[in-house]
Structure formats: structure tokens, C-alpha cells
Design a protein around this motif. Structure first.
Motif, PDB file in Angstrom:
ATOM      1  N   MET A 109      -4.581  -2.997  -3.857  1.00  0.00           N
ATOM      2  CA  MET A 109      -3.167  -3.326  -3.650  1.00  0.00           C
ATOM      3  C   MET A 109      -3.107  -4.688  -2.946  1.00  0.00           C
ATOM      4  SD  MET A 109      -1.813   0.420  -2.294  1.00  0.00           S
ATOM      5  CE  MET A 109      -0.213  -0.192  -1.789  1.00  0.00           C
ATOM      6  N   PRO A 110      -3.564  -5.761  -3.621  1.00  0.00           N
ATOM      7  CA  PRO A 110      -3.591  -7.059  -2.947  1.00  0.00           C
ATOM      8  C   PRO A 110      -2.199  -7.567  -2.606  1.00  0.00           C
ATOM      9  CG  PRO A 110      -4.374  -7.232  -5.233  1.00  0.00           C
ATOM     10  CD  PRO A 110      -4.056  -5.801  -4.984  1.00  0.00           C
ATOM     11  N   TRP A 111      -2.139  -8.327  -1.524  1.00  0.00           N
ATOM     12  CA  TRP A 111      -0.898  -8.935  -1.048  1.00  0.00           C
ATOM     13  C   TRP A 111       0.141  -7.865  -0.692  1.00  0.00           C
ATOM     14  CZ3 TRP A 111      -2.211 -13.631   0.074  1.00  0.00           C
ATOM     15  CH2 TRP A 111      -3.171 -14.286  -0.703  1.00  0.00           C
ATOM     16  N   ALA A 112      -0.285  -6.786  -0.063  1.00  0.00           N
ATOM     17  CA  ALA A 112       0.589  -5.645   0.245  1.00  0.00           C
ATOM     18  C   ALA A 112       1.516  -5.941   1.424  1.00  0.00           C
ATOM     19  CB  ALA A 112      -0.252  -4.407   0.539  1.00  0.00           C
ATOM     20  N   VAL A 113       2.798  -5.652   1.197  1.00  0.00           N
ATOM     21  CA  VAL A 113       3.830  -5.751   2.231  1.00  0.00           C
ATOM     22  C   VAL A 113       4.500  -4.379   2.279  1.00  0.00           C
ATOM     23  CG1 VAL A 113       5.939  -6.906   2.995  1.00  0.00           C
ATOM     24  CG2 VAL A 113       4.183  -8.208   1.750  1.00  0.00           C
ATOM     25  N   PHE A 114       4.162  -3.583   3.293  1.00  0.00           N
ATOM     26  CA  PHE A 114       4.639  -2.206   3.404  1.00  0.00           C
ATOM     27  C   PHE A 114       6.032  -2.164   4.024  1.00  0.00           C
ATOM     28  CE2 PHE A 114       0.077  -2.047   3.256  1.00  0.00           C
ATOM     29  CZ  PHE A 114      -0.175  -0.986   2.412  1.00  0.00           C
ATOM     30  N   PHE A 115       6.921  -1.386   3.389  1.00  0.00           N
ATOM     31  CA  PHE A 115       8.300  -1.315   3.880  1.00  0.00           C
ATOM     32  C   PHE A 115       8.859   0.102   3.911  1.00  0.00           C
ATOM     33  CE2 PHE A 115       8.502  -2.155  -0.682  1.00  0.00           C
ATOM     34  CZ  PHE A 115       9.415  -1.215  -1.133  1.00  0.00           C
ATOM     35  N   GLN A 116       8.085   1.107   3.541  1.00  0.00           N
ATOM     36  CA  GLN A 116       8.568   2.496   3.552  1.00  0.00           C
ATOM     37  C   GLN A 116       7.391   3.419   3.800  1.00  0.00           C
ATOM     38  OE1 GLN A 116      11.451   3.908   3.580  1.00  0.00           O
ATOM     39  NE2 GLN A 116      10.871   6.003   3.201  1.00  0.00           N
ATOM     40  N   ASP A 117       7.645   4.485   4.567  1.00  0.00           N
ATOM     41  CA  ASP A 117       6.602   5.481   4.829  1.00  0.00           C
ATOM     42  C   ASP A 117       5.992   5.967   3.526  1.00  0.00           C
ATOM     43  OD1 ASP A 117       7.189   5.267   7.504  1.00  0.00           O
ATOM     44  OD2 ASP A 117       8.424   7.062   7.568  1.00  0.00           O
TER      45      ASP A 117
END
Length: 180
Positions: free
Chosen positions: A121-129
Motif C-alpha cells: 500500500m505505497p504512499w498510504a494516507v490513513f483517514f478511517q479506522d
């Protein structure tokens, strides 16, 4: 003779109270739509050309499978094509989701690639559980709930979004219907 009580499981009365509380919360789902946070979304102007409001830094429209980067109520990148979840593993809808983690070389803890290794999951920006993130990946097949972008776009989203930034994931049709 001593007796030992098994404290591993809650007493039946506690279970009944927990279930009652859960049912009450489920029943208030439509009432929550009228909370100040939801009304705040309704009262905010939309960024022209998007279904998201001026407070968002990233916007995803589940209907058109497009995403935008926003700054100060203006589009700075997009629309770009994205892959989102399907009926079994939908991308969560939300008006005030927040970026809470970024990881350039992340690998999934849930899904594996065809070689049996954790899925990249390159360049991952997490925004939700639940590990829901923007990340690089195919845009021509449904995701497992994440928002997948082509590499150049994933890099742009990674560089633009910062911890705490607001992400809005919406259905444009629903937004326009709610606003008349």
C-alpha cells in the motif's frame, strides 16, 4: 472451601445493559444526522465542481469514482480517477474524517498479494479506522474499502495531506439531494 469467581466474563446484568445501550445507539442513527456536526456540513458551501465542502482538504465522490485535493475551498488537483470499495467491503462515507497516519512504504496487515506476501500500500494516507487509506494501486477494480490512486496521484495526495486534515467521502447524488 473457597470459591473463585470467574471475572473473565461480565455478569448477565452488565451484558443486558451493554446490549440495551447498543440498541439505543443504533436507533438514534437518524437522530444523529441532525446533530450540529451534520448540520455544519449542510451549512457549509460546496467547493465548485465537487460534492465536498470548503473545510475538506481531500474529497472523494463514490458515485463518479473521483477524488480531488482542496486548499482553502479551491481545487488544487483533480478530479482524478480512483478505485473505491464494493458492496461487500465499502469505502466508509464521512464528512469529517481525519488523516491520522502516513506511511510511504506500508504493507497491509489484512490482505496478501498473489505471492503470499502482505499486499503493498505505497504512499498510504490513513483517514478511517480499519486501515482505510488513500494509496497507490489499480484504479480499474474495486478496493477493499481504501481509495486507490495511480502512482503520481498517490504521491501528490501523500505530499499534500497532513495529519489532522479533513477528508470527505461522499455520494454526490446524496449530497445534492440533501441540499435540494
Amino acid at each position: 472451601m473457597s470459591t473463585t469467581r470467574n471475572t473473565r466474563f461480565p455478569r448477565p446484568a452488565v451484558l443486558v445493559a451493554l446490549v440495551a445501550a447498543a440498541v439505543a445507539l443504533i436507533g438514534t442513527g437518524t437522530a444523529l444526522a441532525a446533530t450540529p456536526a451534520a448540520q455544519k456540513f449542510q451549512d457549509q458551501p460546496l467547493v465548485p465542481g465537487t460534492p465536498c465542502t470548503v473545510t475538506a482538504r481531500a474529497c472523494v465522490d463514490l458515485d463518479s469514482k473521483q477524488s480531488w485535493l482542496l486548499d482553502g475551498g479551491k481545487v488544487v488537483n483533480g478530479p482524478v480517477p480512483v478505485a473505491t470499495g464494493d458492496a461487500e467491503r465499502p469505502t466508509p462515507i464521512g464528512h469529517s474524517l481525519r488523516v491520522y497516519r502516513k506511511e510511504q512504504l506500508h504493507h497491509s496487515g489484512e490482505y496478501t498479494a498473489t505471492n503470499g506476501e502482505p499486499a503493498p500500500m505505497p504512499w498510504a494516507v490513513f483517514f478511517q479506522d480499519g486501515g482505510i487509506a488513500f494509496h497507490e494501486g489499480r484504479t480499474d477494480t474495486p478496493s477493499a474499502g481504501c481509495v486507490r490512486l495511480a502512482k503520481d496521484h498517490a504521491v501528490a495526495w501523500f505530499n499534500h495531506l497532513q495529519i489532522g486534515d479533513q477528508v470527505q467521502v461522499v455520494s454526490a447524488a446524496a449530497v445534492h439531494a440533501e441540499r435540494g
